[in-house]
Scaffold this active site. Structure first.
Site, PDB file in Angstrom:
ATOM      1  N   ARG A  71     -26.436   6.667  17.513  1.00 14.96           N
ATOM      2  CA  ARG A  71     -26.429   6.270  18.924  1.00 14.96           C
ATOM      3  C   ARG A  71     -26.995   4.868  19.149  1.00 14.96           C
ATOM      4  O   ARG A  71     -27.558   4.559  20.187  1.00 14.96           O
ATOM      5  CB  ARG A  71     -27.164   7.314  19.790  1.00 14.96           C
ATOM      6  N   ASP A 101      -3.340   6.053   0.612  1.00 19.24           N
ATOM      7  CA  ASP A 101      -2.312   5.231  -0.046  1.00 19.24           C
ATOM      8  C   ASP A 101      -1.042   6.013  -0.360  1.00 19.24           C
ATOM      9  O   ASP A 101      -0.361   5.747  -1.358  1.00 19.24           O
ATOM     10  CB  ASP A 101      -2.851   4.587  -1.343  1.00 19.24           C
ATOM     11  N   GLN A 135      -6.386   6.536   5.682  1.00 20.52           N
ATOM     12  CA  GLN A 135      -6.911   7.178   4.463  1.00 20.52           C
ATOM     13  C   GLN A 135      -6.193   8.515   4.203  1.00 20.52           C
ATOM     14  O   GLN A 135      -5.038   8.640   4.530  1.00 20.52           O
ATOM     15  CB  GLN A 135      -8.425   7.376   4.526  1.00 20.52           C
ATOM     16  N   GLY A 156      -4.967  -0.036   4.573  1.00 16.69           N
ATOM     17  CA  GLY A 156      -4.041  -1.141   4.354  1.00 16.69           C
ATOM     18  C   GLY A 156      -2.646  -0.569   4.288  1.00 16.69           C
ATOM     19  O   GLY A 156      -2.329   0.202   3.402  1.00 16.69           O
ATOM     20  N   HIS A 157      -1.845  -0.863   5.302  1.00  9.79           N
ATOM     21  CA  HIS A 157      -0.486  -0.326   5.324  1.00  9.79           C
ATOM     22  C   HIS A 157       0.497  -1.439   4.991  1.00  9.79           C
ATOM     23  O   HIS A 157       0.591  -2.421   5.701  1.00  9.79           O
ATOM     24  CB  HIS A 157      -0.180   0.275   6.702  1.00  9.79           C
ATOM     25  N   LYS A 187       4.817   2.929   5.927  1.00 10.51           N
ATOM     26  CA  LYS A 187       6.280   2.952   5.929  1.00 10.51           C
ATOM     27  C   LYS A 187       6.800   4.137   6.747  1.00 10.51           C
ATOM     28  O   LYS A 187       7.780   4.021   7.477  1.00 10.51           O
ATOM     29  CB  LYS A 187       6.768   3.039   4.476  1.00 10.51           C
ATOM     30  N   GLY A 227       1.549   5.980   1.490  1.00 14.53           N
ATOM     31  CA  GLY A 227       2.706   5.272   2.054  1.00 14.53           C
ATOM     32  C   GLY A 227       2.875   5.578   3.533  1.00 14.53           C
ATOM     33  O   GLY A 227       4.001   5.590   4.045  1.00 14.53           O
ATOM     34  N   LYS A 228       1.760   5.779   4.231  1.00 11.57           N
ATOM     35  CA  LYS A 228       1.828   6.137   5.657  1.00 11.57           C
ATOM     36  C   LYS A 228       2.455   5.030   6.493  1.00 11.57           C
ATOM     37  O   LYS A 228       3.176   5.304   7.434  1.00 11.57           O
ATOM     38  CB  LYS A 228       0.420   6.415   6.199  1.00 11.57           C
TER      39      LYS A 228
HETATM   40  P1  IMP Z   1     -14.931   3.219   2.858  1.00 13.72           P
HETATM   41  O1  IMP Z   1     -13.927   3.891   3.732  1.00 13.72           O
HETATM   42  O2  IMP Z   1     -14.700   1.738   2.721  1.00 13.72           O
HETATM   43  O3  IMP Z   1     -16.340   3.559   3.238  1.00 13.72           O
HETATM   44  O4  IMP Z   1     -14.755   3.793   1.362  1.00 13.72           O
HETATM   45  C1  IMP Z   1     -15.027   5.151   1.027  1.00 13.72           C
HETATM   46  C2  IMP Z   1     -14.001   5.681   0.039  1.00 13.72           C
HETATM   47  O5  IMP Z   1     -12.724   5.780   0.666  1.00 13.72           O
HETATM   48  C3  IMP Z   1     -13.800   4.779  -1.187  1.00 13.72           C
HETATM   49  O6  IMP Z   1     -13.514   5.592  -2.303  1.00 13.72           O
HETATM   50  C4  IMP Z   1     -12.552   3.979  -0.823  1.00 13.72           C
HETATM   51  O7  IMP Z   1     -11.852   3.518  -1.959  1.00 13.72           O
HETATM   52  C5  IMP Z   1     -11.760   5.028  -0.069  1.00 13.72           C
HETATM   53  N1  IMP Z   1     -10.828   4.438   0.896  1.00 13.72           N
HETATM   54  C6  IMP Z   1     -11.120   3.860   2.066  1.00 13.72           C
HETATM   55  N2  IMP Z   1     -10.007   3.441   2.686  1.00 13.72           N
HETATM   56  C7  IMP Z   1      -8.982   3.785   1.894  1.00 13.72           C
HETATM   57  C8  IMP Z   1      -7.557   3.648   2.017  1.00 13.72           C
HETATM   58  O8  IMP Z   1      -7.014   3.157   3.001  1.00 13.72           O
HETATM   59  N3  IMP Z   1      -6.845   4.142   0.962  1.00 13.72           N
HETATM   60  C9  IMP Z   1      -7.420   4.755  -0.097  1.00 13.72           C
HETATM   61  N4  IMP Z   1      -8.724   4.905  -0.237  1.00 13.72           N
HETATM   62  C10 IMP Z   1      -9.504   4.427   0.745  1.00 13.72           C
END
Ligand code: IMP
Length: 421
Positions: A140, A13, A221, A40-41, A18, A15-16
């Site tokens: 696998r 999060d 992430q 989520g961008h 943008k 801000g990638k």
């Molecule tokens: P998962 O990726 O849904 O398995 O979640 C594992 C951890 O990564 C959790 O703490 C989520 O909140 C975090 N996480 C997954 N995707 C994002 C993202 O895009 N931004 C921030 N945290 C994320």
């Protein structure tokens, strides 16, 4: 010609979206290398807000080709929704979206397992089935896009996958069973829809690199959520760090010309896990409100805290970050004092390296350095020199500590609210 990796340098999060949108203007191809619809961008273009989960934000620029690499796990429903959304905005993706035939599919049971497991595990996942899909990949037993081509085998794989998971749901969770026929029909329909986009993306990207095209390799992430280098077990199930770009796309390390780290001017984290600089007071509340820190995918409020330079320096090291894009600096407007963490104390002694176990990370005491805030808004600043002296001093303290140059600074949510240094 350049092949740059874009990584989130903190807990995601940053801000990638943008930044990719900005850098895509100078690129031929944007390729996503891991994760799935957990990302989520958010992009604000004019008065429109776009939230993309799977398709790289480069898609908003005509002429830019977007790739979803083999390292990504694809939820057909999420992908189709996104394609429909872009088309409803008049954005044509015809010939501009390429999906790896080796990417794994997220199945309905992955999402169900993710949600059920959370009741025991409490990682705070996004519930998008990411972890369970990667488990099947490494076990696998996953289903890949290429499997959609062989109907007979696909049906067989789906039936056995669903039967096995149904048995497990019955035994362990007493959960409702999945309908085999319905799922088979859904995935066969998806096969038809996805067909025009499926490509051997490793071949495509290597050809593009060798012919001198400009490539952006986009991680989702953040580095501190990396399965190997993050705050395990409170991590995602893939490799957001720059190394993941090679395995997730099939490009060799020798192709990479630079690594851009996206750094938020403070820290946030969604879900559970250690967060040494977290602020559980009104300052944290203020960052959340000013920074609109609510998940783009789940809507969850993000945990907020001061910038952790000690963690960032570790992230710069493992990613090889040579350039930083500092985002959301404007959120810090109006603070009298700003703090940055420059180290941790554990049991009365300074910690040498970023701890690899969560028990220690949970117990560390941050060592803070204080910085003067700036009262004014940054709205009217268009060059680095226009920024208040205290703002520049904050930026330069980051550079000095982590040893990487800040080349772009985000001073507002809009596409144009960026200072190029
Ligand atoms: P998962 O990726 O849904 O398995 O979640 C594992 C951890 O990564 C959790 O703490 C989520 O909140 C975090 N996480 C997954 N995707 C994002 C993202 O895009 N931004 C921030 N945290 C994320």
């Amino acid at each position: 010609m350049s092949v740059r990796v874009i990584v989130g340098a903190q807990w995601g999060d940053e801000g990638k979206g943008k930044v990719v949108d900005l850098l895509a203007q100078q690129s031929d191809i944007v390729a996503r290398y891991q994760g799935g619809a957990n990302a989520g961008h958010t992009l604000v273009v004019g008065n429109r807000k776009y939230v993309l989960h799977l398709i790289p934000s480069g898609i908003l620029h005509d002429g830019v080709v977007c790739v979803i690499g083999n390292g990504v796990v694809i939820d057909p429903a999420a992908l189709m929704e996104e394609i429909a959304l872009l088309e409803s905005f008049g954005i044509s993706i015809e010939g501009r979206l390429k999906i790896s035939h080796k990417a794994h599919l997220i199945m309905p049971y992955h999402k169900l397992i993710d949600t059920l497991q959370e009741s025991d595990q409490k990682i705070g996942t996004t519930g998008r089935g990411i972890g369970p899909a990667y488990i099947d990949k490494y076990n696998r037993t996953g289903i890949r896009i290429v499997d959609l081509l062989d109907r007979v085998q696909l049906e067989e794989k789906l039936r056995s996958g669903i039967a096995q998971k149904n048995e497990w749901f019955r035994k362990v969770y007493d959960a409702p069973e999945l309908d085999v026929e319905k799922t088979v029909a859904e995935y066969l329909e998806f096969d038809q829809k996805i067909d025009p986009y499926v490509t051997d993306t490793a071949e495509y990207l290597n050809d593009a690199w060798r012919s001198g095209k400009t490539l952006l390799l986009e991680g989702a992430q953040g580095a501190l959520l990396d399965i190997d280098h993050g705050t395990y077990p409170f991590v995602t199930s893939s490799s957001p760090t720059s190394g993941g770009a090679c395995t997730g796309l099939g490009l060799p390390p020798t192709a990479i010309t630079g690594v851009v780290g996206i750094v938020k001017a403070y820290c946030t984290r969604v879900g559970n896990g250690p967060f040494p600089t977290e602020l559980l007071d009104e300052v944290g509340e203020r960052l959340r409100k000013e920074g609109d820190e609510f998940g783009a995918t789940t809507g969850r409020p993000r945990r907020c805290g001061w910038l952790d330079l000690f963690a960032l320096k570790y992230s710069v090291m493992i990613n090889g970050i040579d350039e930083i894009v500092l985002t959301k600096l404007d959120v810090l407007n109006g603070f009298d004092e700003l703090k940055v963490c420059t180290g941790y104390m554990l049991d009365g002694r300074p910690v040498k390296h970023f701890p690899s176990d969560c028990t220690s990370l949970d117990r560390v005491e941050p060592i803070y350095e204080s910085h003067r805030g700036w009262g004014e808004s940054l709205e009217k600043c268009s060059r680095y020199e226009d920024l208040p002296a205290a703002t520049r001093s904050y930026v330069e303290a980051i550079e000095r500590f982590v040893g990487a140059r800040v080349s772009y600074i985000g001073i507002g949510p809009g596409r144009e609210e960026v200072i190029v240094r």
